[in-house]
Design a protein around this motif. Structure first.
Motif, PDB file in Angstrom:
ATOM      1  N   MET A  11       0.842  -1.186   0.000  1.00  0.00           N
ATOM      2  CA  MET A  11       0.000   0.000   0.000  1.00  0.00           C
ATOM      3  C   MET A  11       0.881   1.241   0.000  1.00  0.00           C
ATOM      4  O   MET A  11       1.914   1.283   0.658  1.00  0.00           O
ATOM      5  CB  MET A  11      -0.885   0.029   1.236  1.00  0.00           C
ATOM      6  CG  MET A  11      -1.848   1.186   1.207  1.00  0.00           C
ATOM      7  SD  MET A  11      -2.864   1.468   2.692  1.00  0.00           S
ATOM      8  CE  MET A  11      -3.276  -0.125   3.262  1.00  0.00           C
ATOM      9  N   ILE A  12       0.442   2.191  -0.764  1.00  0.00           N
ATOM     10  CA  ILE A  12       1.107   3.486  -0.801  1.00  0.00           C
ATOM     11  C   ILE A  12       0.008   4.535  -1.002  1.00  0.00           C
ATOM     12  O   ILE A  12      -0.941   4.305  -1.749  1.00  0.00           O
ATOM     13  CB  ILE A  12       2.178   3.546  -1.917  1.00  0.00           C
ATOM     14  CG1 ILE A  12       2.990   4.826  -1.824  1.00  0.00           C
ATOM     15  CG2 ILE A  12       1.573   3.379  -3.279  1.00  0.00           C
ATOM     16  CD1 ILE A  12       4.203   4.859  -2.749  1.00  0.00           C
ATOM     17  N   ALA A  13       0.104   5.623  -0.319  1.00  0.00           N
ATOM     18  CA  ALA A  13      -0.864   6.711  -0.461  1.00  0.00           C
ATOM     19  C   ALA A  13      -0.154   7.903  -1.094  1.00  0.00           C
ATOM     20  O   ALA A  13       0.829   8.407  -0.545  1.00  0.00           O
ATOM     21  CB  ALA A  13      -1.439   7.096   0.897  1.00  0.00           C
ATOM     22  N   LEU A  14      -0.658   8.301  -2.237  1.00  0.00           N
ATOM     23  CA  LEU A  14      -0.062   9.426  -2.969  1.00  0.00           C
ATOM     24  C   LEU A  14      -1.163  10.381  -3.413  1.00  0.00           C
ATOM     25  O   LEU A  14      -2.287   9.961  -3.665  1.00  0.00           O
ATOM     26  CB  LEU A  14       0.676   8.916  -4.217  1.00  0.00           C
ATOM     27  CG  LEU A  14       1.839   7.962  -3.988  1.00  0.00           C
ATOM     28  CD1 LEU A  14       2.290   7.364  -5.297  1.00  0.00           C
ATOM     29  CD2 LEU A  14       2.984   8.686  -3.307  1.00  0.00           C
ATOM     30  N   PRO A  15      -0.831  11.661  -3.560  1.00  0.00           N
ATOM     31  CA  PRO A  15      -1.811  12.605  -4.085  1.00  0.00           C
ATOM     32  C   PRO A  15      -2.152  12.260  -5.541  1.00  0.00           C
ATOM     33  O   PRO A  15      -1.338  11.686  -6.266  1.00  0.00           O
ATOM     34  CB  PRO A  15      -1.082  13.954  -4.029  1.00  0.00           C
ATOM     35  CG  PRO A  15       0.071  13.754  -3.112  1.00  0.00           C
ATOM     36  CD  PRO A  15       0.425  12.306  -3.188  1.00  0.00           C
ATOM     37  N   TRP A  20       3.288  12.373  -9.250  1.00  0.00           N
ATOM     38  CA  TRP A  20       3.446  11.189  -8.407  1.00  0.00           C
ATOM     39  C   TRP A  20       3.305   9.876  -9.179  1.00  0.00           C
ATOM     40  O   TRP A  20       3.462   8.794  -8.612  1.00  0.00           O
ATOM     41  CB  TRP A  20       2.449  11.235  -7.254  1.00  0.00           C
ATOM     42  CG  TRP A  20       2.760  12.355  -6.318  1.00  0.00           C
ATOM     43  CD1 TRP A  20       2.111  13.554  -6.242  1.00  0.00           C
ATOM     44  CD2 TRP A  20       3.814  12.406  -5.367  1.00  0.00           C
ATOM     45  NE1 TRP A  20       2.705  14.349  -5.290  1.00  0.00           N
ATOM     46  CE2 TRP A  20       3.749  13.656  -4.738  1.00  0.00           C
ATOM     47  CE3 TRP A  20       4.805  11.503  -4.975  1.00  0.00           C
ATOM     48  CZ2 TRP A  20       4.640  14.043  -3.734  1.00  0.00           C
ATOM     49  CZ3 TRP A  20       5.679  11.891  -3.975  1.00  0.00           C
ATOM     50  CH2 TRP A  20       5.599  13.142  -3.373  1.00  0.00           C
ATOM     51  N   ALA A  24       4.456   5.952  -8.103  1.00  0.00           N
ATOM     52  CA  ALA A  24       3.513   4.824  -8.060  1.00  0.00           C
ATOM     53  C   ALA A  24       4.027   3.666  -8.907  1.00  0.00           C
ATOM     54  O   ALA A  24       3.964   2.497  -8.496  1.00  0.00           O
ATOM     55  CB  ALA A  24       2.142   5.271  -8.546  1.00  0.00           C
TER      56      ALA A  24
END
Length: 50
Positions: A11-15, A20, A24
């Motif tokens: 899991m990764i949270a990016l704008p 970005w 990803a």
């Protein structure tokens, strides 16, 4: 004794911004490589991610 399957998740949270996308893709590529996904399938996944 049963063999346990290794859970494969990341899991990764990016704008939601274009700058970005590269991050990803690199994150996904790294996970797929660690999971020994064959290059052809890896390429297909990365097209979807980016």
């Amino acid at each position: 004794m049963p063999v346990r399957a290794c859970a494969k998740h990341g899991m990764i949270a990016l704008p939601a911004e274009e700058r970005w996308v590269r991050t990803a893709r690199l994150f996904a590529a790294s996970l797929l490589a660690r999971w020994d996904v064959v290059p052809e399938d890896r390429d297909s996944v990365l097209l979807i991610v980016g």
